[in-house]
Design a protein around this motif. Structure first.
Motif, short mmCIF file in Angstrom:
data_model
loop_
_atom_site.label_atom_id
_atom_site.label_comp_id
_atom_site.label_asym_id
_atom_site.label_seq_id
_atom_site.Cartn_x
_atom_site.Cartn_y
_atom_site.Cartn_z
N ILE A 196 0.83 -1.21 0.00
CA ILE A 196 0.00 0.00 0.00
C ILE A 196 0.86 1.25 0.00
CG2 ILE A 196 -1.65 1.35 1.37
CD1 ILE A 196 -2.76 -1.42 2.34
N LEU A 197 1.88 1.27 0.86
CA LEU A 197 2.76 2.44 0.94
C LEU A 197 3.50 2.66 -0.37
CD1 LEU A 197 4.29 2.13 4.53
CD2 LEU A 197 2.60 3.79 3.73
N LEU A 198 3.98 1.59 -0.97
CA LEU A 198 4.71 1.72 -2.23
C LEU A 198 3.84 2.29 -3.32
CD1 LEU A 198 7.36 1.22 -3.74
CD2 LEU A 198 6.50 -1.05 -4.34
N ALA A 215 -1.90 15.83 2.23
CA ALA A 215 -1.13 14.74 2.86
C ALA A 215 -1.97 13.99 3.88
CB ALA A 215 0.13 15.32 3.50
N GLY A 216 -2.76 14.72 4.65
CA GLY A 216 -3.60 14.08 5.65
C GLY A 216 -4.61 13.12 5.04
N SER A 217 -5.12 13.48 3.87
CA SER A 217 -6.07 12.60 3.19
C SER A 217 -5.40 11.31 2.72
CB SER A 217 -6.70 13.33 2.01
OG SER A 217 -7.49 14.42 2.44
N ALA A 245 -6.46 7.64 3.89
CA ALA A 245 -6.83 6.66 2.86
C ALA A 245 -5.98 5.40 2.99
CB ALA A 245 -6.66 7.26 1.48
N GLY A 246 -4.67 5.57 3.15
CA GLY A 246 -3.78 4.42 3.29
C GLY A 246 -4.07 3.62 4.55
N LEU A 247 -4.31 4.33 5.65
CA LEU A 247 -4.62 3.65 6.92
C LEU A 247 -5.93 2.90 6.83
CD1 LEU A 247 -3.80 3.18 9.87
CD2 LEU A 247 -5.03 5.29 10.46
N ALA A 248 -6.91 3.50 6.17
CA ALA A 248 -8.22 2.86 6.03
C ALA A 248 -8.11 1.58 5.21
CB ALA A 248 -9.20 3.83 5.38
N VAL A 249 -7.38 1.63 4.10
CA VAL A 249 -7.21 0.44 3.27
C VAL A 249 -6.46 -0.64 4.03
CG1 VAL A 249 -6.09 -0.46 1.19
CG2 VAL A 249 -7.32 1.71 1.09
N TRP A 250 -5.42 -0.23 4.76
CA TRP A 250 -4.62 -1.20 5.51
C TRP A 250 -5.46 -1.92 6.57
CZ3 TRP A 250 -1.52 -0.61 10.41
CH2 TRP A 250 -0.67 -1.71 10.60
N VAL A 256 -13.91 2.37 1.76
CA VAL A 256 -13.34 2.96 2.96
C VAL A 256 -12.08 3.76 2.62
CG1 VAL A 256 -11.77 1.11 3.75
CG2 VAL A 256 -13.02 2.47 5.41
N GLY A 257 -11.35 3.32 1.59
CA GLY A 257 -10.21 4.10 1.14
C GLY A 257 -10.62 5.43 0.54
N GLN A 258 -11.70 5.41 -0.23
CA GLN A 258 -12.22 6.65 -0.81
C GLN A 258 -12.69 7.61 0.26
OE1 GLN A 258 -15.30 5.18 -3.37
NE2 GLN A 258 -13.89 4.46 -4.95
N LEU A 259 -13.37 7.08 1.29
CA LEU A 259 -13.85 7.93 2.37
C LEU A 259 -12.68 8.53 3.16
CD1 LEU A 259 -16.83 5.75 3.66
CD2 LEU A 259 -16.97 7.89 2.38
N GLY A 260 -11.61 7.76 3.30
CA GLY A 260 -10.42 8.29 3.95
C GLY A 260 -9.83 9.45 3.17
#
Length: 247
Positions: free
Chosen positions: A114-116, A131-133, A137-142, A207-211
């Motif tokens: 995900i990070l890559l 950046a916060g979004s 988004a990354g945290l939500a997907v993870w 959930v990634g989109q909402l993040g």
């Protein structure tokens, strides 16, 4: 014993070249191929109100995270076929510790993927998003890949070696399509979108989109993913205890 095994198993899988190729290289190629179509256009997705390149990045990140989580199936099938599970039962490692180690290893590999993907998107396409979004988004997907880690364990627990690959591909491709990770669901009949809402991959993407939006109804995807997690966890525990009783 549990902590030591957890660390070693996670590190071993991060060093697995085959796993890295399928969970990192393939999504990265997809990002370059699909993201390049929208990277410089500034187009906005009408349904999410996010730049298309952001939507694509989240889809690919979810794809890579889901693949990383489900890939635990092959590891478990291999360990079962050589009797490694039975060997571990005579060690101080608990059954819970073994299963947790598989989830942690899946999450570690998923996080790397995900990070890559997100970093690659930022470098290649410079999407217009705070950046916060991106962090949310990354945290939500993870967090959303947890049920897929459990689903990978379930496949590994039930599948025989000769059927593991076909079963994995059916589950993975079905989840990817119904989750809208390959093709937008809008092009399918309405009933397909209704069916998609019953599978976790749809809500992983959502959930990634909402993040990224930092707004919207995040409770619904959280509840659906949590219910899938609980149901799959119960199935994993039941199967493990049954195998232990047989062994």
């Amino acid at each position: 014993m549990t902590i030591a095994y957890l660390g070693r198993d996670s590190l071993r899988q991060l060093k697995n070249a085959r796993a890295i190729v399928f969970t990192v290289a393939v999504p990265l190629i997809m990002l370059i191929a699909f993201g390049g179509s929208y990277g410089g256009s500034g187009q906005v997705d009408a349904s999410t109100h996010l730049p298309w390149v952001v939507v694509t990045t989240i889809q690919v990140a979810a794809y890579g995270g889901m693949m990383a989580a489900l890939s635990q199936a092959f590891q478990i099938v291999t360990e079962r076929s050589i009797g490694w599970n039975r060997q571990l039962r005579i060690t101080p490692l608990s059954g819970t510790g073994y299963l947790v180690s598989k989830v942690v290893a899946a999450l570690a590999l998923a996080l790397f993927s995900i990070l890559l993907i997100i970093v690659a998107s930022l470098v290649l396409f410079h999407p217009d998003l705070a950046a916060g979004s991106w962090v949310l988004a990354g945290l939500a997907v993870w967090c959303g890949v947890v049920p897929f880690a459990l689903l990978g364990i379930v496949i590994g627990q039930f599948a025989k070696p000769e059927f593991a690959q076909p079963l994995f591909m059916v589950v993975f491709m079905g989840m990817a399509i119904l989750g809208g990770l390959w093709i937008p669901l809008q092009i399918f009949p309405a009933w397909v979108a209704d069916v998609a809402k019953a599978v976790p991959s749809y809500w992983l993407n959502r959930v990634g989109q909402l993040g990224a939006l930092q707004s919207g109804d995040a409770l619904t995807p959280a509840i659906v993913l949590a219910l899938w997690t609980l149901a799959l966890a119960a199935l994993v525990v039941w199967r493990y205890r049954r195998d232990a009783a047989r062994g």
